[in-house]
Design an enzyme around this catalytic site. Sequence first.
Site, mmCIF file in Angstrom:
data_model
loop_
_atom_site.group_PDB
_atom_site.id
_atom_site.type_symbol
_atom_site.label_atom_id
_atom_site.label_comp_id
_atom_site.label_asym_id
_atom_site.label_seq_id
_atom_site.Cartn_x
_atom_site.Cartn_y
_atom_site.Cartn_z
ATOM 1 N N LYS A 22 2.206 11.352 5.453
ATOM 2 C CA LYS A 22 2.237 11.837 4.362
ATOM 3 C C LYS A 22 1.818 10.986 3.612
ATOM 4 C CE LYS A 22 6.018 11.377 0.966
ATOM 5 N NZ LYS A 22 6.367 11.023 0.662
ATOM 6 N N ASN A 23 2.179 9.668 3.243
ATOM 7 C CA ASN A 23 1.803 8.510 2.858
ATOM 8 C C ASN A 23 0.589 7.963 2.895
ATOM 9 O OD1 ASN A 23 3.888 9.422 1.447
ATOM 10 N ND2 ASN A 23 5.117 7.100 1.922
ATOM 11 N N ARG A 97 4.484 11.400 -7.976
ATOM 12 C CA ARG A 97 3.671 10.305 -8.536
ATOM 13 C C ARG A 97 2.690 10.237 -8.328
ATOM 14 N NH1 ARG A 97 7.172 7.206 -11.614
ATOM 15 N NH2 ARG A 97 5.415 5.759 -11.130
ATOM 16 N N CYS A 121 11.669 8.250 -11.983
ATOM 17 C CA CYS A 121 11.922 8.728 -10.606
ATOM 18 C C CYS A 121 13.537 8.226 -9.968
ATOM 19 C CB CYS A 121 10.923 7.570 -10.267
ATOM 20 S SG CYS A 121 11.487 8.090 -8.590
ATOM 21 N N ARG A 126 9.937 2.725 -11.509
ATOM 22 C CA ARG A 126 8.294 2.976 -11.098
ATOM 23 C C ARG A 126 7.113 2.701 -12.029
ATOM 24 N NH1 ARG A 126 8.599 7.019 -6.166
ATOM 25 N NH2 ARG A 126 6.809 5.676 -5.421
ATOM 26 N N PRO A 127 7.030 2.058 -12.792
ATOM 27 C CA PRO A 127 5.705 1.665 -13.787
ATOM 28 C C PRO A 127 4.041 1.815 -13.321
ATOM 29 C CG PRO A 127 6.548 -0.238 -13.535
ATOM 30 C CD PRO A 127 7.154 0.575 -12.599
ATOM 31 N N VAL A 128 2.839 2.258 -13.925
ATOM 32 C CA VAL A 128 1.961 2.125 -13.094
ATOM 33 C C VAL A 128 1.058 0.948 -13.691
ATOM 34 C CG1 VAL A 128 1.874 4.531 -11.967
ATOM 35 C CG2 VAL A 128 0.854 3.328 -14.808
ATOM 36 N N ASP A 129 1.730 -0.436 -13.567
ATOM 37 C CA ASP A 129 0.841 -1.385 -14.939
ATOM 38 C C ASP A 129 -0.284 -1.946 -13.845
ATOM 39 O OD1 ASP A 129 3.225 -2.030 -13.321
ATOM 40 O OD2 ASP A 129 3.294 -3.812 -15.079
ATOM 41 N N ASP A 311 11.800 2.564 3.601
ATOM 42 C CA ASP A 311 11.712 4.122 3.111
ATOM 43 C C ASP A 311 12.575 4.480 4.125
ATOM 44 O OD1 ASP A 311 9.923 4.916 1.109
ATOM 45 O OD2 ASP A 311 8.050 4.509 2.320
ATOM 46 N N ILE A 333 13.172 -3.239 -2.746
ATOM 47 C CA ILE A 333 12.043 -2.844 -3.518
ATOM 48 C C ILE A 333 12.209 -2.297 -5.030
ATOM 49 C CG2 ILE A 333 9.765 -1.479 -2.970
ATOM 50 C CD1 ILE A 333 10.015 -4.005 -1.440
ATOM 51 N N ARG A 403 9.298 17.687 1.114
ATOM 52 C CA ARG A 403 8.198 16.496 0.738
ATOM 53 C C ARG A 403 7.721 16.185 1.925
ATOM 54 N NH1 ARG A 403 9.672 14.991 -5.335
ATOM 55 N NH2 ARG A 403 7.086 13.574 -4.584
HETATM 56 C C1 EPZ Z 1 4.669 3.927 -2.249
HETATM 57 O O1 EPZ Z 1 5.177 3.401 -3.511
HETATM 58 C C2 EPZ Z 1 4.951 5.264 -1.051
HETATM 59 N N1 EPZ Z 1 4.526 6.136 -1.753
HETATM 60 C C3 EPZ Z 1 7.067 4.868 -1.476
HETATM 61 O O2 EPZ Z 1 7.226 6.501 -0.333
HETATM 62 C C4 EPZ Z 1 7.240 3.606 -0.731
HETATM 63 O O3 EPZ Z 1 9.177 3.632 -0.413
HETATM 64 C C5 EPZ Z 1 6.939 2.656 -1.520
HETATM 65 O O4 EPZ Z 1 5.027 2.708 -1.547
HETATM 66 C C6 EPZ Z 1 7.292 1.085 -1.435
HETATM 67 O O5 EPZ Z 1 6.948 1.242 0.471
HETATM 68 C C7 EPZ Z 1 3.195 6.748 -0.802
HETATM 69 O O6 EPZ Z 1 2.846 5.979 -0.423
HETATM 70 C C8 EPZ Z 1 2.692 8.112 -2.133
HETATM 71 P P1 EPZ Z 1 4.830 0.668 -4.834
HETATM 72 P P2 EPZ Z 1 4.701 3.181 -4.638
HETATM 73 O O7 EPZ Z 1 3.635 0.322 -6.041
HETATM 74 O O8 EPZ Z 1 2.787 2.673 -4.114
HETATM 75 C C9 EPZ Z 1 6.620 -1.579 -8.828
HETATM 76 C C10 EPZ Z 1 9.029 7.477 0.229
HETATM 77 O O9 EPZ Z 1 9.945 8.100 0.314
HETATM 78 N N2 EPZ Z 1 5.189 -1.830 -9.394
HETATM 79 O O10 EPZ Z 1 4.445 -0.470 -3.463
HETATM 80 O O11 EPZ Z 1 4.903 4.097 -5.668
HETATM 81 C C11 EPZ Z 1 7.090 -0.524 -8.627
HETATM 82 O O12 EPZ Z 1 8.544 -0.169 -8.767
HETATM 83 C C12 EPZ Z 1 7.959 6.707 -0.966
HETATM 84 O O13 EPZ Z 1 7.580 8.593 1.210
HETATM 85 C C13 EPZ Z 1 4.492 -1.893 -10.842
HETATM 86 O O14 EPZ Z 1 6.225 -2.746 -10.979
HETATM 87 O O15 EPZ Z 1 5.544 2.100 -4.149
HETATM 88 C C14 EPZ Z 1 8.158 -1.254 -7.203
HETATM 89 O O16 EPZ Z 1 9.163 -1.639 -7.592
HETATM 90 C C15 EPZ Z 1 9.018 6.416 -1.964
HETATM 91 N N3 EPZ Z 1 4.202 -1.557 -11.385
HETATM 92 C C16 EPZ Z 1 7.637 -1.748 -6.757
HETATM 93 O O17 EPZ Z 1 5.805 -2.338 -6.947
HETATM 94 C C17 EPZ Z 1 2.513 -0.859 -10.501
HETATM 95 O O18 EPZ Z 1 2.101 -0.720 -10.809
HETATM 96 C C18 EPZ Z 1 6.375 -1.496 -5.064
HETATM 97 O O19 EPZ Z 1 6.182 -0.175 -5.733
HETATM 98 C C19 EPZ Z 1 3.426 -0.140 -9.038
HETATM 99 C C20 EPZ Z 1 4.368 -1.019 -8.595
#
Ligand code: EPZ
Length: 425
Positions: A22-23, A97, A121, A126-129, A311, A333, A403
């Site tokens: 999926k991811n 997201r 969430c 989970r910010p997108v900064d 995960d 994480i 999902r």
């Molecule tokens: C991906 O999410 C996966 N989703 C998640 O899978 C997975 O848990 C995660 O990576 C970590 O491996 C998909 O691939 C669709 P991140 P993502 O950005 O990309 C922080 C599942 O169950 N962060 O690596 O959203 C964030 O809050 C899921 O399949 C910021 O601070 O994860 C987290 O603490 C859920 N600012 C950390 O970084 C940002 O702009 C890692 O998040 C982005 C992230």
Amino acid sequence: MDSIEIQGGRPLVGEIAVSGAKNAALPLMAACLLTDEALRLERVPRLADIATLSSLLKGLGVQIGEEAGEKGQRTLLLDAKEITSTQASYDLVRKMRASVLVLGPLLARCGHAEVSLPGGCAIGTRPVDLHLRGLEALGAEIELEEGYIKARAPKGLKGGEYVFPKVSVGATENILMAAALAEGTTRLVGAACEPEIVDLAHCLAAMGAKIEGIGHSELTITGVPRLTGATHRVVSDRIEAGTFLMAAGITGGDLTLCGAEPEHLSTVIELLRQAGMRIEETNAGLRARPANGRLHGADAMTEPFPGFPTDLQAQFMALMTTAEGASMITETIFENRFMHVPELMRMGAHITVHGGSALVRGQKTLKGAPVMATDLRASVSLVLAGLAAEGKTLVNRVYHLDRGYERVEEKLAACGASIRRVAGE
Ligand code: EPZ
């Protein structure tokens, strides 16, 4: 709402075919926006999240066709010849997201994009900064207005350097896709190295992107003026495979996971061996069973790849609830990813949480109970617990499972689980 009913206590024995990840499939689908030619993706899993992204892409003008692939797998043909809208609405983004992954490709191809901010969430803020800072490093002008990210690059994106202050899978994917079409060279330092990112990079390379350092935390991307169509097979789902490895452990069974990639699971395999499982690489994939009776406690800490994946944290915790001795599980994480704890405790598990760590004291048996969870991996951890528990477990809110796990009850039932879906009102 549907639920899953399980009569526990049966060892799972047999073979399970691992689905496409999926991811990996989600960013690969978003990558279709980078070209006006068709992108052909093989082994795309049939999951609710894939359907959500398909709806979003169709709303942007992408034409999506479907073909039957080998062994019942599905091939998607995504054709973004004409992009008719560059807006991803709140309705779709709040559902999933990963919708934010259309931002980089839309901006790179069209010079502007409006994508809703995802909002809160269940597993963390989970910010997108980092997505936004990285795109700004490529010259994007970004404003946040009325809950939307409004991004513009009137003269096109330009190569730049971005040093990630924290590893982010999604931000790496978004910026990598944008950089593929930016003018000049981009350097990404501290990028995520998950197999799903490697898969995306390989697909982009097949589309004509120039990427150096694939699989490493430093990526150099030399932008090209246009990308072409390509055919790509989605990598196998390491999280699904890891979940079933643990299903073999918790039920005292013997499962072969066909198509599992051992090198994507090396930390997980090492930990499961430490806990007393026998895991062998076979021609088909991976074979897993307890080496010698009951498993014993082992400690885990989640980390970015190649560390132990967040995960699989909930599933490993379920496994440890019936192991002999104690296990300390630390989540680094996401700040709120222990929602399965109170539900596992309703089934008789002994778990104490201190901040980001959970101390699990293994019990000989769990007892079936009605349970529910608020995210995908927590839900599947309750399925694992139910497979091992005495009596009946009813896992509610099955839409979380839908999902991310393709035909989960069918795959488990084929290996001897007593599991069925009960239709809700
Ligand atoms: C991906 O999410 C996966 N989703 C998640 O899978 C997975 O848990 C995660 O990576 C970590 O491996 C998909 O691939 C669709 P991140 P993502 O950005 O990309 C922080 C599942 O169950 N962060 O690596 O959203 C964030 O809050 C899921 O399949 C910021 O601070 O994860 C987290 O603490 C859920 N600012 C950390 O970084 C940002 O702009 C890692 O998040 C982005 C992230």
